[in-house]
Design a protein around this motif. Sequence first.
Motif, PDB file in Angstrom:
ATOM      1  N   ARG A  61      -9.629   8.033  -2.579  1.00 35.90           N
ATOM      2  CA  ARG A  61      -8.021   7.731  -2.437  1.00 35.90           C
ATOM      3  C   ARG A  61      -7.456   8.977  -2.202  1.00 35.90           C
ATOM      4  O   ARG A  61      -6.319   8.760  -1.326  1.00 35.90           O
ATOM      5  CB  ARG A  61      -7.843   7.094  -3.757  1.00 35.90           C
ATOM      6  CG  ARG A  61      -8.370   5.629  -4.086  1.00 35.90           C
ATOM      7  CD  ARG A  61      -7.485   5.029  -5.345  1.00 35.90           C
ATOM      8  NE  ARG A  61      -8.041   5.524  -6.284  1.00 35.90           N
ATOM      9  CZ  ARG A  61      -8.996   5.325  -7.176  1.00 35.90           C
ATOM     10  NH1 ARG A  61      -9.714   4.286  -6.826  1.00 35.90           N
ATOM     11  NH2 ARG A  61      -9.169   6.021  -8.632  1.00 35.90           N
ATOM     12  N   ASP A  83      -7.466   0.753  -1.177  1.00 31.05           N
ATOM     13  CA  ASP A  83      -8.002   0.901  -0.246  1.00 31.05           C
ATOM     14  C   ASP A  83      -7.176   0.088   0.978  1.00 31.05           C
ATOM     15  O   ASP A  83      -7.004  -1.202   0.973  1.00 31.05           O
ATOM     16  CB  ASP A  83      -9.417   0.388   0.108  1.00 31.05           C
ATOM     17  CG  ASP A  83     -10.294   0.768   1.333  1.00 31.05           C
ATOM     18  OD1 ASP A  83      -9.289   0.878   2.558  1.00 31.05           O
ATOM     19  OD2 ASP A  83     -11.286   0.814   1.496  1.00 31.05           O
ATOM     20  N   ASP A 119      -5.050  12.208   5.175  1.00 36.32           N
ATOM     21  CA  ASP A 119      -5.162  11.213   6.433  1.00 36.32           C
ATOM     22  C   ASP A 119      -6.233  10.768   6.586  1.00 36.32           C
ATOM     23  O   ASP A 119      -6.830  10.507   7.829  1.00 36.32           O
ATOM     24  CB  ASP A 119      -4.259  11.318   7.471  1.00 36.32           C
ATOM     25  CG  ASP A 119      -4.102  10.297   8.184  1.00 36.32           C
ATOM     26  OD1 ASP A 119      -4.190   9.069   7.800  1.00 36.32           O
ATOM     27  OD2 ASP A 119      -3.872  10.401   9.405  1.00 36.32           O
ATOM     28  N   VAL A 120      -7.356  10.521   5.464  1.00 30.92           N
ATOM     29  CA  VAL A 120      -8.751  10.304   5.872  1.00 30.92           C
ATOM     30  C   VAL A 120      -8.684   8.586   6.011  1.00 30.92           C
ATOM     31  O   VAL A 120      -7.982   7.852   5.605  1.00 30.92           O
ATOM     32  CB  VAL A 120      -9.433  10.583   4.532  1.00 30.92           C
ATOM     33  CG1 VAL A 120     -10.694   9.755   4.314  1.00 30.92           C
ATOM     34  CG2 VAL A 120      -9.809  11.887   4.082  1.00 30.92           C
ATOM     35  N   ASN A 121      -9.426   8.426   6.981  1.00 32.03           N
ATOM     36  CA  ASN A 121      -9.814   6.912   7.372  1.00 32.03           C
ATOM     37  C   ASN A 121     -10.780   6.577   6.500  1.00 32.03           C
ATOM     38  O   ASN A 121     -11.982   6.987   6.346  1.00 32.03           O
ATOM     39  CB  ASN A 121     -10.172   6.855   8.791  1.00 32.03           C
ATOM     40  CG  ASN A 121     -10.586   5.572   9.184  1.00 32.03           C
ATOM     41  OD1 ASN A 121     -10.809   4.634   8.463  1.00 32.03           O
ATOM     42  ND2 ASN A 121     -10.243   5.363  10.576  1.00 32.03           N
ATOM     43  N   PRO A 122     -10.478   5.485   5.510  1.00 33.35           N
ATOM     44  CA  PRO A 122     -11.456   5.052   4.549  1.00 33.35           C
ATOM     45  C   PRO A 122     -12.709   4.296   5.288  1.00 33.35           C
ATOM     46  O   PRO A 122     -13.641   4.058   4.554  1.00 33.35           O
ATOM     47  CB  PRO A 122     -10.598   3.899   3.857  1.00 33.35           C
ATOM     48  CG  PRO A 122      -9.783   3.339   4.735  1.00 33.35           C
ATOM     49  CD  PRO A 122      -9.111   4.752   5.454  1.00 33.35           C
ATOM     50  N   GLY A 143      -7.620   8.780  12.194  1.00 32.78           N
ATOM     51  CA  GLY A 143      -7.825   9.577  10.816  1.00 32.78           C
ATOM     52  C   GLY A 143      -8.878  10.384  10.745  1.00 32.78           C
ATOM     53  O   GLY A 143      -9.842  10.224  11.437  1.00 32.78           O
ATOM     54  N   MET A 172      -7.343   9.956   1.315  1.00 30.64           N
ATOM     55  CA  MET A 172      -6.275   9.140   2.243  1.00 30.64           C
ATOM     56  C   MET A 172      -4.996   9.492   2.050  1.00 30.64           C
ATOM     57  O   MET A 172      -4.407   9.540   3.088  1.00 30.64           O
ATOM     58  CB  MET A 172      -6.865   7.829   1.725  1.00 30.64           C
ATOM     59  CG  MET A 172      -7.982   7.088   2.104  1.00 30.64           C
ATOM     60  SD  MET A 172      -8.067   5.336   1.870  1.00 30.64           S
ATOM     61  CE  MET A 172      -8.109   5.201  -0.064  1.00 30.64           C
ATOM     62  N   TRP A 223       0.860  -1.286  -0.130  1.00 27.52           N
ATOM     63  CA  TRP A 223      -0.022   0.005   0.120  1.00 27.52           C
ATOM     64  C   TRP A 223       1.123   1.142  -0.098  1.00 27.52           C
ATOM     65  O   TRP A 223       0.469   2.321  -0.453  1.00 27.52           O
ATOM     66  CB  TRP A 223      -0.895  -0.013   1.256  1.00 27.52           C
ATOM     67  CG  TRP A 223      -1.609   1.310   1.168  1.00 27.52           C
ATOM     68  CD1 TRP A 223      -1.458   2.162   2.403  1.00 27.52           C
ATOM     69  CD2 TRP A 223      -2.629   1.866   0.107  1.00 27.52           C
ATOM     70  NE1 TRP A 223      -2.252   3.359   2.064  1.00 27.52           N
ATOM     71  CE2 TRP A 223      -2.868   3.212   0.929  1.00 27.52           C
ATOM     72  CE3 TRP A 223      -2.882   1.524  -0.777  1.00 27.52           C
ATOM     73  CZ2 TRP A 223      -3.826   4.000   0.245  1.00 27.52           C
ATOM     74  CZ3 TRP A 223      -3.832   2.439  -1.571  1.00 27.52           C
ATOM     75  CH2 TRP A 223      -4.393   3.676  -0.899  1.00 27.52           C
ATOM     76  N   THR A 256      -7.489  -0.684   3.781  1.00 22.32           N
ATOM     77  CA  THR A 256      -8.380  -1.277   4.608  1.00 22.32           C
ATOM     78  C   THR A 256      -8.705  -2.813   4.182  1.00 22.32           C
ATOM     79  O   THR A 256      -8.849  -3.649   4.852  1.00 22.32           O
ATOM     80  CB  THR A 256      -9.424  -0.723   5.335  1.00 22.32           C
ATOM     81  OG1 THR A 256      -9.119   0.673   5.858  1.00 22.32           O
ATOM     82  CG2 THR A 256     -10.166  -1.324   6.674  1.00 22.32           C
ATOM     83  N   VAL A 316     -16.120   7.304   5.706  1.00 25.09           N
ATOM     84  CA  VAL A 316     -16.381   8.018   4.565  1.00 25.09           C
ATOM     85  C   VAL A 316     -17.932   8.310   4.413  1.00 25.09           C
ATOM     86  O   VAL A 316     -18.651   7.179   4.082  1.00 25.09           O
ATOM     87  CB  VAL A 316     -15.706   7.699   3.098  1.00 25.09           C
ATOM     88  CG1 VAL A 316     -16.099   8.405   2.040  1.00 25.09           C
ATOM     89  CG2 VAL A 316     -14.181   7.617   3.437  1.00 25.09           C
ATOM     90  N   LYS A 355       0.411   4.193  -2.835  1.00 27.56           N
ATOM     91  CA  LYS A 355       0.493   5.714  -2.261  1.00 27.56           C
ATOM     92  C   LYS A 355       1.238   6.553  -2.873  1.00 27.56           C
ATOM     93  O   LYS A 355       0.955   7.577  -3.630  1.00 27.56           O
ATOM     94  CB  LYS A 355       0.548   5.856  -0.713  1.00 27.56           C
ATOM     95  CG  LYS A 355      -0.602   5.622  -0.048  1.00 27.56           C
ATOM     96  CD  LYS A 355      -0.306   5.716   1.380  1.00 27.56           C
ATOM     97  CE  LYS A 355      -0.039   7.032   1.784  1.00 27.56           C
ATOM     98  NZ  LYS A 355       0.259   7.187   3.245  1.00 27.56           N
TER      99      LYS A 355
END
Length: 381
Positions: free
Chosen positions: A141, A364, A148-151, A78, A144, A37, A366, A154, A41
């Motif tokens: 995406r 993703d 630093d968005v927590n998937p 996040g 994130m 990941w 997660t 959302v 990124k």
Amino acid sequence: MKHSIFCIGILLMTAGTSVAQKALSRKEAEALSVKEWALEKQRLLPAAQKVWSEGIIKFGDYMMPIAYRVFGDKPADGRSLYFSLHGGGNAPAAVNHQQWENQRTLYPIPEGLVIVPLAPTNTWNLWHEDHIDNLLDSLIRYGMILEDVNPNKVYILGYSAGGDGVFQLGPRMADRWASASMMAGHPGDANPLNLRNLPFSIYMGGRDTAYHRNTLAVAFNTKLDSLQKLDPKGFVHDFHLYADKAHWMDRRDTIAIPWMSSFRRNPFPDRVVWVEDNRVQHRSYWLSTPVSAQVKGSAADVSIIGNEIYVNKNTFSKLNINLNDQLLDLDKPVSVTIGDKVVFRKKLKRSLSIIKKTIQEYQDPTMVFSVTLVLNGNKIR
């Protein structure tokens, strides 16, 4: 000297091949998932930075301006991300632009990244044309990567034509959202079956009679009531009909925000119900399918109990069942039952190639999988 370098090169290639092919332990699979990941990124970073700096995201011939703001302090797990879809629809561009401006002021968000996009078209179905899914997927995406968005946090909401969009995008992109709220929209042909694992709320004025919005909202909620009675673990929903209100609800619908934020997406529900809409998808939670099998109306209903997988229904010509150690125990045999017959029982091997493949497909961190079982008819491979 050249011979030594050549031998070292062969040794390194052989070692790399053996790592890729060997069965991985749970710890190795988890570490490789993090590593892969991180590489993904880095690959996506330039595109994300370009969109954030320009305030416009593109897909094919479509361009979608975005207004975004960050609210509150970032939590330890996040940020949240809210998509807020404006109204308008089949109207001149100036009307839709005014609705875009207005949408930015409607909902107070105590914490999170809020993205208010401007629809790329001025059509009646501006928020559920085919390209919208791709644009929102990319924005998730990029959020994130850059914010630093927590998937698993959302959310999507929308008013009027934006509510039409939520009725459609909620079910067909159900595995992207932690919860969804529809305000003053029309359900059209939205299928509630895909909402099994997505908390969904409806806000409607009782006197909002245009296009029968009010009665259709009641009917949609009745469907969710019936589905939840049959499946009490699923179809969480909330319904508000303001009898004295027409199309504008005087901000009573702002109570949606604390309701929405109380939920986190479960990327690994124990049961997935998936029906392909007219805008087909390649995935729903831990189920996926290749392009050749993405056909409108194809349906699957698959459950996991312990290490037992139950295919309750499947009309996809090819269905991928993607697995990891958060779904079941891959150190023990896994069985697949179709109807009343066990068609597969075997201990499975975690694979780096599957980790790489699902990272590219899901993008993703997660939802990374290390094993894929392919269901063709009644056969597993």
